[in-house]
Design an enzyme around this catalytic site. Structure first.
Site, PDB file in Angstrom:
ATOM      1  N   SER A 124      25.926  18.304  36.895  1.00 38.43           N
ATOM      2  CA  SER A 124      27.367  18.054  36.818  1.00 38.43           C
ATOM      3  C   SER A 124      27.974  18.798  35.644  1.00 38.43           C
ATOM      4  O   SER A 124      27.308  19.024  34.620  1.00 38.43           O
ATOM      5  CB  SER A 124      27.570  16.547  36.614  1.00 38.43           C
ATOM      6  OG  SER A 124      28.885  16.266  36.243  1.00 38.43           O
ATOM      7  N   TYR A 149      25.764   7.874  32.516  1.00 40.90           N
ATOM      8  CA  TYR A 149      25.643   8.707  33.728  1.00 40.90           C
ATOM      9  C   TYR A 149      25.468  10.172  33.335  1.00 40.90           C
ATOM     10  O   TYR A 149      24.547  10.854  33.800  1.00 40.90           O
ATOM     11  CB  TYR A 149      26.881   8.543  34.637  1.00 40.90           C
ATOM     12  CG  TYR A 149      26.952   9.638  35.672  1.00 40.90           C
ATOM     13  CD1 TYR A 149      26.091   9.654  36.760  1.00 40.90           C
ATOM     14  CD2 TYR A 149      27.848  10.715  35.530  1.00 40.90           C
ATOM     15  CE1 TYR A 149      26.112  10.686  37.688  1.00 40.90           C
ATOM     16  CE2 TYR A 149      27.882  11.748  36.452  1.00 40.90           C
ATOM     17  CZ  TYR A 149      27.005  11.730  37.529  1.00 40.90           C
ATOM     18  OH  TYR A 149      27.029  12.763  38.436  1.00 40.90           O
ATOM     19  N   LYS A 153      22.172  13.140  33.674  1.00 43.04           N
ATOM     20  CA  LYS A 153      22.192  14.511  34.213  1.00 43.04           C
ATOM     21  C   LYS A 153      21.617  15.490  33.181  1.00 43.04           C
ATOM     22  O   LYS A 153      20.832  16.382  33.507  1.00 43.04           O
ATOM     23  CB  LYS A 153      23.622  14.918  34.586  1.00 43.04           C
ATOM     24  CG  LYS A 153      24.189  14.143  35.757  1.00 43.04           C
ATOM     25  CD  LYS A 153      23.445  14.437  37.051  1.00 43.04           C
ATOM     26  CE  LYS A 153      23.868  13.555  38.184  1.00 43.04           C
ATOM     27  NZ  LYS A 153      22.994  13.626  39.353  1.00 43.04           N
TER      28      LYS A 153
HETATM   29  P1  NAD Z   1      26.781   9.482  46.861  1.00 38.94           P
HETATM   30  O1  NAD Z   1      26.660   8.186  46.152  1.00 38.94           O
HETATM   31  O2  NAD Z   1      27.675   9.560  48.051  1.00 38.94           O
HETATM   32  O3  NAD Z   1      25.331  10.006  47.305  1.00 38.94           O
HETATM   33  C1  NAD Z   1      24.170   9.683  46.581  1.00 38.94           C
HETATM   34  C2  NAD Z   1      23.187   9.103  47.583  1.00 38.94           C
HETATM   35  O4  NAD Z   1      21.967   8.780  46.897  1.00 38.94           O
HETATM   36  C3  NAD Z   1      23.687   7.814  48.231  1.00 38.94           C
HETATM   37  O5  NAD Z   1      23.573   7.929  49.625  1.00 38.94           O
HETATM   38  C4  NAD Z   1      22.734   6.736  47.692  1.00 38.94           C
HETATM   39  O6  NAD Z   1      22.520   5.700  48.640  1.00 38.94           O
HETATM   40  C5  NAD Z   1      21.492   7.547  47.382  1.00 38.94           C
HETATM   41  N1  NAD Z   1      20.626   6.989  46.332  1.00 38.94           N
HETATM   42  C6  NAD Z   1      20.972   6.570  45.079  1.00 38.94           C
HETATM   43  N2  NAD Z   1      19.891   6.158  44.416  1.00 38.94           N
HETATM   44  C7  NAD Z   1      18.826   6.316  45.247  1.00 38.94           C
HETATM   45  C8  NAD Z   1      17.451   6.073  45.120  1.00 38.94           C
HETATM   46  N3  NAD Z   1      16.917   5.516  44.013  1.00 38.94           N
HETATM   47  N4  NAD Z   1      16.626   6.375  46.164  1.00 38.94           N
HETATM   48  C9  NAD Z   1      17.143   6.896  47.304  1.00 38.94           C
HETATM   49  N5  NAD Z   1      18.449   7.134  47.487  1.00 38.94           N
HETATM   50  C10 NAD Z   1      19.279   6.845  46.460  1.00 38.94           C
HETATM   51  O7  NAD Z   1      27.206  10.583  45.787  1.00 38.94           O
HETATM   52  P2  NAD Z   1      27.625  12.110  45.963  1.00 38.94           P
HETATM   53  O8  NAD Z   1      29.028  12.234  45.510  1.00 38.94           O
HETATM   54  O9  NAD Z   1      27.222  12.595  47.283  1.00 38.94           O
HETATM   55  O10 NAD Z   1      26.719  12.756  44.836  1.00 38.94           O
HETATM   56  C11 NAD Z   1      25.458  13.334  45.106  1.00 38.94           C
HETATM   57  C12 NAD Z   1      24.832  13.787  43.803  1.00 38.94           C
HETATM   58  O11 NAD Z   1      25.700  14.726  43.184  1.00 38.94           O
HETATM   59  C13 NAD Z   1      24.603  12.679  42.783  1.00 38.94           C
HETATM   60  O12 NAD Z   1      23.389  12.924  42.107  1.00 38.94           O
HETATM   61  C14 NAD Z   1      25.775  12.826  41.842  1.00 38.94           C
HETATM   62  O13 NAD Z   1      25.481  12.356  40.557  1.00 38.94           O
HETATM   63  C15 NAD Z   1      25.965  14.332  41.841  1.00 38.94           C
HETATM   64  N6  NAD Z   1      27.320  14.733  41.471  1.00 38.94           N
HETATM   65  C16 NAD Z   1      28.378  14.202  42.144  1.00 38.94           C
HETATM   66  C17 NAD Z   1      29.667  14.560  41.770  1.00 38.94           C
HETATM   67  C18 NAD Z   1      30.864  13.949  42.451  1.00 38.94           C
HETATM   68  O14 NAD Z   1      31.944  13.978  41.860  1.00 38.94           O
HETATM   69  N7  NAD Z   1      30.742  13.417  43.658  1.00 38.94           N
HETATM   70  C19 NAD Z   1      29.862  15.477  40.731  1.00 38.94           C
HETATM   71  C20 NAD Z   1      28.755  16.018  40.084  1.00 38.94           C
HETATM   72  C21 NAD Z   1      27.472  15.631  40.465  1.00 38.94           C
HETATM   73  C1  WQD Z   2      40.219  13.595  37.728  1.00 36.45           C
HETATM   74  C2  WQD Z   2      41.536  13.535  36.966  1.00 36.45           C
HETATM   75  C3  WQD Z   2      41.730  11.585  35.595  1.00 36.45           C
HETATM   76  C4  WQD Z   2      41.840   8.618  38.769  1.00 36.45           C
HETATM   77  C5  WQD Z   2      34.293  12.482  37.357  1.00 36.45           C
HETATM   78  C6  WQD Z   2      33.061  12.270  36.514  1.00 36.45           C
HETATM   79  C7  WQD Z   2      32.243  13.535  36.480  1.00 36.45           C
HETATM   80  C8  WQD Z   2      31.964  14.055  37.892  1.00 36.45           C
HETATM   81  C9  WQD Z   2      33.186  14.107  38.752  1.00 36.45           C
HETATM   82  C10 WQD Z   2      29.867  13.312  38.699  1.00 36.45           C
HETATM   83  C11 WQD Z   2      41.385  13.064  35.515  1.00 36.45           C
HETATM   84  C12 WQD Z   2      42.768  11.579  36.684  1.00 36.45           C
HETATM   85  C13 WQD Z   2      41.777   9.812  38.069  1.00 36.45           C
HETATM   86  C14 WQD Z   2      43.062   7.884  38.785  1.00 36.45           C
HETATM   87  C15 WQD Z   2      44.054   9.615  37.434  1.00 36.45           C
HETATM   88  N1  WQD Z   2      31.083  13.173  38.608  1.00 36.45           N
HETATM   89  N2  WQD Z   2      42.868  10.293  37.417  1.00 36.45           N
HETATM   90  N3  WQD Z   2      44.130   8.424  38.119  1.00 36.45           N
HETATM   91  O1  WQD Z   2      36.821  12.344  35.544  1.00 36.45           O
HETATM   92  O2  WQD Z   2      37.063  14.786  36.161  1.00 36.45           O
HETATM   93  O3  WQD Z   2      35.058  13.544  36.810  1.00 36.45           O
HETATM   94  O4  WQD Z   2      33.899  12.851  38.689  1.00 36.45           O
HETATM   95  O5  WQD Z   2      29.154  14.043  38.058  1.00 36.45           O
HETATM   96  O6  WQD Z   2      31.083  13.255  35.777  1.00 36.45           O
HETATM   97  O7  WQD Z   2      33.446  11.922  35.194  1.00 36.45           O
HETATM   98  O8  WQD Z   2      37.162  13.053  37.977  1.00 36.45           O
HETATM   99  O9  WQD Z   2      38.481  12.254  39.875  1.00 36.45           O
HETATM  100  O10 WQD Z   2      37.825  10.607  38.065  1.00 36.45           O
HETATM  101  O11 WQD Z   2      39.523  12.361  37.576  1.00 36.45           O
HETATM  102  O12 WQD Z   2      45.043  10.039  36.849  1.00 36.45           O
HETATM  103  O13 WQD Z   2      43.182   6.806  39.389  1.00 36.45           O
HETATM  104  O14 WQD Z   2      42.355  12.544  37.608  1.00 36.45           O
HETATM  105  O15 WQD Z   2      42.220  11.041  34.402  1.00 36.45           O
HETATM  106  O16 WQD Z   2      42.346  13.767  34.762  1.00 36.45           O
HETATM  107  P1  WQD Z   2      36.596  13.422  36.480  1.00 36.45           P
HETATM  108  P2  WQD Z   2      38.222  11.990  38.428  1.00 36.45           P
END
Ligand code: NAD
Ligand code: WQD
Length: 338
Positions: A124, A149, A153
């Site tokens: 991330s 969290y 990562k």
């Molecule tokens: P998500 O929660 O939709 O998908 C994660 C999946 O992992 C879920 O289906 C959950 O049931 C499964 N899971 C969690 N723990 C588990 C375990 N111990 N064993 C087996 N399955 C397990 O989330 P997503 O948005 O699809 O994110 C996928 C990955 O990408 C995550 O690692 C997340 O941290 C990373 N990521 C997401 C974002 C974002 O904003 N969505 C941003 C950066 C990184």
């Molecule tokens: C985006 C912008 C908020 C909600 C998060 C995690 C990051 C990554 C992606 C996994 C910001 C604003 C949000 C609301 C708002 N996840 N906002 N009202 O914070 O950039 O990233 O998700 O790795 O680790 O921190 O994403 O969508 O929460 O926010 O004004 O109700 O929207 O303040 O400026 P963020 P976000």
């Protein structure tokens, strides 16, 4: 080629499985369904017209992993499984360290035992912390993470780098995602958060559908053009396609590689609201609220390394991201249902 997709029933994993199937790969989904539903797996099959193996299993279940590796000849792993709620990670840090870090260690042990040493990991932009100035580049120093969290990562990245340094047969691709939004064009798979969404676009979609009364804009006094936070939103299908390139990379070359997956463009909260209003053709009610603790003003990528080395770049813009998010939400008001 068989690819084990941990967390494949989730938001990004399900979209990646669709693209893997379309490209002729054979994904095998492993998910414990703690934040997803098996309905998403059915819909992956529906969209692609192809079958996909699904194991309901936890990445911390070593015997379960060994069975999956014994039953299938797996060429590489895409590792999405993890808990991802920033606020919850502050309340339950041990759960996050156990699930995300402990789970990744057990997964790598099972991989090594099975002789499968190729992994693509969901990292991330959060690993850049708040000190680095956007556009963020892969060679910038890691920042100080602001929540457990983010720390998971950062640590998993370090663990995978150490594993790679210890054994030249490993190939690791660390993908640093920016802000994934949007959904598959079919409107059949998308993001299905539990409870009140934490992230901006899932929150806006629920305002648009009438589940939530209004959006709280978290601060309008940041040093950005309109005072609201700026982020690099990326369409989840572009992100999914980046994983195909990363799989090719780890299958073709050993070593440890790190790439940003973003568009390189920053949009403010109010710009996203405007784009979403256009997509759903109705006004989104919002109020200006205080800043959210831990937030930074601006975060966007320099995506040029992924373009140069993987031949990947995001091509879908903010309007398409909002249209696709809205199609998913309006056609599935309760997500995948109960
Ligand atoms: P998500 O929660 O939709 O998908 C994660 C999946 O992992 C879920 O289906 C959950 O049931 C499964 N899971 C969690 N723990 C588990 C375990 N111990 N064993 C087996 N399955 C397990 O989330 P997503 O948005 O699809 O994110 C996928 C990955 O990408 C995550 O690692 C997340 O941290 C990373 N990521 C997401 C974002 C974002 O904003 N969505 C941003 C950066 C990184
Ligand atoms: C985006 C912008 C908020 C909600 C998060 C995690 C990051 C990554 C992606 C996994 C910001 C604003 C949000 C609301 C708002 N996840 N906002 N009202 O914070 O950039 O990233 O998700 O790795 O680790 O921190 O994403 O969508 O929460 O926010 O004004 O109700 O929207 O303040 O400026 P963020 P976000």
């Amino acid at each position: 080629m068989s690819i084990l997709v941990t967390g494949g029933a989730g938001f990004i994993g399900s979209h990646t499985c669709v693209e893997l199937l379309n490209a002729g790969y054979d994904p095998i989904i492993l998910d414990n369904l703690c934040n997803s539903k098996s309905e998403s797996v059915k819909r992956i099959k529906e969209i692609t017209g192809k079958d996909v193996k699904f194991y309901e299993c936890d990445i911390r279940d070593r015997a379960g992993l060994d069975k999956i590796f014994a039953e299938n000849k797996i060429d590489a792993v895409i590792h999405f499984a993890g808990l991802k709620a920033v606020g919850e990670s502050c309340a339950k840090p041990l759960e996050y360290y156990d699930n995300n870090i402990g789970g990744s260690v057990i997964l790598c042990e099972a991989m090594a035992a099975a002789g499968c040493k190729k992994i693509v990991f969901s990292s991330s932009a959060t690993v850049y912390g708040s000190e680095n100035i956007s556009p963020l580049k892969e060679d910038m120093p890691e920042g100080k993470t602001t929540n457990p969290y983010g720390t998971t990562k950062l640590y998993i990245e370090r663990i995978l780098k150490d594993v790679c340094a210890s054994d030249s047969e490993w190939s690791v691709c660390l993908l640093r995602y920016f802000n994934p939004i949007g959904a598959h064009k079919s409107g059949r798979i998308g993001e299905d958060p539990n409870g009140i969404p934490n992230n901006l676009v899932p929150y806006i979609t629920q305002v648009a559908i009438g589940k939530l009364s209004h959006l709280n804009v978290n601060g309008n006094d940041y040093p950005t053009p309109d005072g609201t936070g700026v982020r690099d939103y990326i369409h989840v299908v572009d992100l999914a396609l980046g994983h195909l390139k990363a799989v090719e990379k780890v299958l073709g070359e050993n070593g440890c590689f790190t790439y940003n997956l973003g568009t390189g463009n920053g949009y403010s909260v109010l710009e996203v609201v405007k784009a979403f209003e256009k997509a759903c053709d109705k006004p989104i009610k919002y109020v200006i609220a205080p800043r959210r603790p831990g937030d930074i003003a601006t975060c966007y990528s320099d995506p040029s390394k992924a373009k140069a080395e993987l031949g990947w770049e995001a091509v879908r813009g903010i309007d398409e991201m909002c249209e696709d998010s809205w199609r998913w939400q309006s056609q599935n008001p309760n997500g995948y249902g109960d």
